[in-house]
Every structure is written in C-alpha cells, then in structure tokens.
Design a protein around this motif. Structure first.
Motif, PDB file in Angstrom:
ATOM      1  N   LYS A 187       1.214 -41.796  -0.924  1.00  0.00           N
ATOM      2  CA  LYS A 187       0.928 -40.784   0.098  1.00  0.00           C
ATOM      3  C   LYS A 187      -0.150 -41.282   1.066  1.00  0.00           C
ATOM      4  N   GLU A 201       0.180 -31.460  11.104  1.00  0.00           N
ATOM      5  CA  GLU A 201       1.241 -30.860  10.297  1.00  0.00           C
ATOM      6  C   GLU A 201       1.957 -31.918   9.467  1.00  0.00           C
ATOM      7  N   ARG A 217      -0.260 -32.638   6.606  1.00  0.00           N
ATOM      8  CA  ARG A 217      -0.236 -31.522   5.656  1.00  0.00           C
ATOM      9  C   ARG A 217       1.007 -31.598   4.774  1.00  0.00           C
ATOM     10  N   ARG A 218       2.132 -31.916   5.362  1.00  0.00           N
ATOM     11  CA  ARG A 218       3.363 -31.989   4.570  1.00  0.00           C
ATOM     12  C   ARG A 218       3.335 -33.162   3.593  1.00  0.00           C
ATOM     13  N   ASP A 232       0.571 -34.176   2.185  1.00  0.00           N
ATOM     14  CA  ASP A 232      -0.327 -33.699   1.135  1.00  0.00           C
ATOM     15  C   ASP A 232       0.378 -32.762   0.158  1.00  0.00           C
ATOM     16  N   LEU A 233       1.407 -32.054   0.623  1.00  0.00           N
ATOM     17  CA  LEU A 233       2.141 -31.126  -0.243  1.00  0.00           C
ATOM     18  C   LEU A 233       3.038 -31.829  -1.251  1.00  0.00           C
ATOM     19  N   THR A 237       4.056 -33.639  -4.408  1.00  0.00           N
ATOM     20  CA  THR A 237       3.486 -33.719  -5.753  1.00  0.00           C
ATOM     21  C   THR A 237       4.118 -34.857  -6.537  1.00  0.00           C
TER      22      THR A 237
END
Length: 437
Positions: A358, A394, A397-398, A400-401, A403
């Motif tokens: 990531k 954005e 952010r995506r 970071d989402l 998992t």
C-alpha cells in the motif's frame, strides 16, 4: 438557440490545484487543473479511440494516424508544427494505446495559447497527403522491426495475444507488417473523419493557467466543428471479452536471453478490488523487496529483470510475471514463479507485506504527480476512462481502506486461475509441455 457551455468545479485538491470541467455544445469536454505555483503548462487532446476500435483490415490505423497528424495541416507544415513549439523551449509528442490516443505539448505557462493552437490544429485539421502516407508507412514498418528486435517487449505482445486471441485487445497496437503495408490513404482518412469527432475527445490541461482562457482558446481552435452532440459514452463495462487460459505459445528466435511471461486473466479497470490488486502486485513483483525479485534474483541470481504487472481495460484485464534469463534457467525460474504464486494463493500474504504494498501504491500516486504532464494525463484518463474524477486525497483514502483480508481474498481468487505462458528464445514449440502443471 444554441446550447451554452456547462462548467463545474470538480475538486479543490490540497495536494494539487483547482480542477474544473466544461462541456461544449459540440460534446467536447475540457478539464483543467490550475496550479499557480508551477511555471509550466501541459496540454493534451485525448481521443477515445485506440487499436481495439479497429477491424482486422484496419489493424494499426490508429497508430498510423498518430504519425500522420504531425505531417502537416492546412495552416502548418510538419516542420512548422515542431519548430513553433521547440522555438519556445517546449516539447510535443503523441502515443497510441488500445483504448485511446493522446496528442500533447508541454511549454512555459506563457506559451500555453500557442500549444493549444498547434495541438488542436494538428488533431482536427491534418491534410493526410499520399506522399506523407508512404513516408510514414516506411517509418512504421521500421518501428515494427525495431520492436521485433526487443524480445523483452515482444513477449508481452505474445502473451496478450495468447490470452485474447483474435479479439482486438489481442492485436499489436502498431499493427502487423501485412496490415500496415495494405492500408491506403483513403482508409486512413475515412477512419480519421469518422472517428475524430469532438464528442470523442477530451481536452486536458494542467499548470499555471486560467480555466476560462483555456476554454476560450480551445473553442476558437475548434470553431469549425460546431455540430451539437452529447459527449461520447464511456466504454461499456458489461461486455464480455472472450479470453483463453492454459495457452502455451513459444516464439523461436535467436536471442541471448530467454524471455518469459506467465500469467492469467486479470481484473477490468474499475473492478472493486483494483486497489487491493495493486497492493498484491507490489508484494509479488513490484520492487526489489518483492517476493519474486527476492526469490529469483537476490537469493538465486537466476535473472537480472523480474517483475509482476497488471494491464487493465474497460472490460478486461491481465496479470502476469515477466523474467529474462539464460535459456538453461527458464525451467527453474518458471518452477519458482509457479510455486510462489501457488503459495500466495493458498496462504496469502502477511500484514506487513500488505502495508508495504500500500505504501508503494501511495508513493507512486503522489510522486507521479510532480509535474504538469502527469497531472494533465490524470485529467485526460480520468474523464475518458472512469465514472468519477478522484482527487489525490480520495485515491489515497481508498488505498488506506485496503485490508490484509482483502488482499488475501484477491490473491486466492486471482492466482488460482488457470495460467498461460509466452516464451521467446531458441526453443522448440513443444519445449514447455507440462510447464503449467
């Protein structure tokens, strides 16, 4: 009464500038990103037409046309096109992809009006003479020959054709020697007049600029193309591209190294798991710390170049691993690659690996936007290819989402798919029977 342009602000990006979008009555879309701190500006005309829009008889026509549009317009010779931009220290170029073509220039901010005039002129008002067609035919045939002399590049085309077969996505962007030799000026001109319409185009500009002034300059350049229409719809995401699996294609060629690509059908461009796939790709073969680089190069010294990659289109995608190695080491490289992909599919990856993957994604996003050219490209691709224009924040952010569970799910699903293999080197056609397990 004629329709009026529709303008909207898309983003006030703290990591960039103000993004605005205007749609002209003729369907032309204009997007700008104003970045006052820059002293340069990049301008591009993005045409939503690429090699996948060609029939077999027209294979390579988009790329052929890209060359020809620089050969002269009603107002400028080929020399004037290049010299006017270079005289102000700028640069201009173009490239063709499978789903779009881009013509662009990068100049000092004060010279943006010139760049707009020159690039729009060559895109919409080229003359396409018989003499220029014959000249560029020779250039393109030499380009194809040069490509064929680079097996590390050629093997990717072999792999893509193995997966997509006769579908337009499976064909080489530049076309073949046969198709380029057969194309006529009438065919190329017909493709140009039918496809290069304002409704199929996106104008993108980034740098120290004023949106209203860019719109005014573009409207002046496109003044003769005033037929009102809606912007062309984005490519369908619901079509199903026929794809093959379990293919083994060997191209026998006298090379010092063997070049191999092992991979499978991937995800389309807007798949829900595209960010998780990006992280997984980095873990597998996205850098020097990746699993395949460590296993194949660092620990065993079997190859100089080894990496994994993804190719994504509106309705299809590819995942693959490339390696270039001595011919006698191919079987060992393939065995290690198969074992590693199977291990990741079955066991997943660690949380630490996901965080590293990531981090590489986020770094690529931000560091890749350090110049006006890359920001201009983000606007053009975003408008042509996606349903939404994501700000840099954005996108981060995506990422970071994502998992570890999401990445492991993608690994289990994607890497369990049947693989295909493309090889270039001095091998018999049946040399890799059983290589896919």
């Amino acid at each position: 009464m004629a329709s009026r342009p529709l303008t909207q602000t898309l983003a006030e990006d703290p990591l960039g500038g103000t993004v605005r979008r205007t749609v002209l009555p003729n369907g032309l879309r204009i997007l700008t990103e104003a970045i006052p701190a820059m002293r340069s500006a990049s301008f591009g005309v993005w045409v939503g037409i690429g090699s996948r829009d060609e029939t077999p008889a027209l294979s390579g026509v988009s790329h052929f046309l890209e060359h020809l549009l620089f050969k002269g317009t009603k107002r400028r010779t080929a020399l004037e096109i290049s010299s006017q931009i270079e005289a102000v220290g700028g640069e201009t170029n173009a490239f063709t992809a499978k789903e779009y073509t881009c013509y662009y220039a990068r100049v000092l901010d004060a010279d943006l009006p010139l760049a707009i005039d020159v690039v729009c002129d060559l895109v919409i008002d080229s003359v396409l003479t018989d003499a220029d067609v014959e000249t560029e035919r020779g250039v393109i045939l030499e380009e194809i020959a040069m490509h064929d002399d680079e097996p590390g590049d050629e093997v990717h085309d072999v792999f893509t054709e193995a997966i997509f077969g006769n579908h337009p996505l499976g064909r080489q962007i530049s076309g073949s020697v046969a198709s380029i030799s057969a194309l006529t000026r009438r065919q190329i001109d017909g493709f140009y007049r039918k496809r290069y319409l304002p409704s199929q185009m996106v104008i993108a500009a980034a740098g120290n600029l004023d949106h209203a002034k860019v719109v005014k300059a573009v409207r002046a350049a496109f003044g003769g193309l005033t037929v009102e229409s809606a912007p062309a719809a984005r490519r369908s995401r619901t079509t199903r591209v026929p794809a093959r699996s379990g293919q083994i294609v060997v191209r026998n060629k006298d090379t010092e190294q063997a070049h191999v690509v092992l991979g499978c059908v991937g995800y389309p461009r807007q798949h829900d798991n595209r960010f998780a796939l990006g992280a997984l790709n980095n873990v597998l073969g996205g850098g020097m710390s990746s699993r395949l680089f460590q296993q194949i190069r660092e620990q065993r010294g079997l190859a100089y170049s080894v990496y994994s990659f993804t190719s994504q289109y509106s309705d299809a995608g590819l995942f693959g691993v490339y390696a270039g190695c001595a011919p006698g080491k191919v079987e060992e490289v393939l065995a290690i690659t198969r074992d590693e992909l199977a291990r990741v599919a079955a066991e997943g990856v660690t949380d630490a690996e996901v965080e590293r993957g990531k981090g590489m994604l986020k770094g690529a996003v931000v560091l890749g936007l350090e110049d006006t050219g890359s920001r201009m490209s983000r606007l053009g691709k975003g408008e042509l290819l996606y349903d939404e224009m994501l700000s840099v924040d954005e996108v981060l952010r995506r990422v970071d989402l994502v998992t570890p569970e999401m990445v492991r799910q993608v690994a289990g699903e994607l890497l369990s798919r049947p693989m295909s293999l493309a090889v270039i080197g001095e091998f018999d056609d049946n040399a890799f029977e059983g290589a896919l397990g």
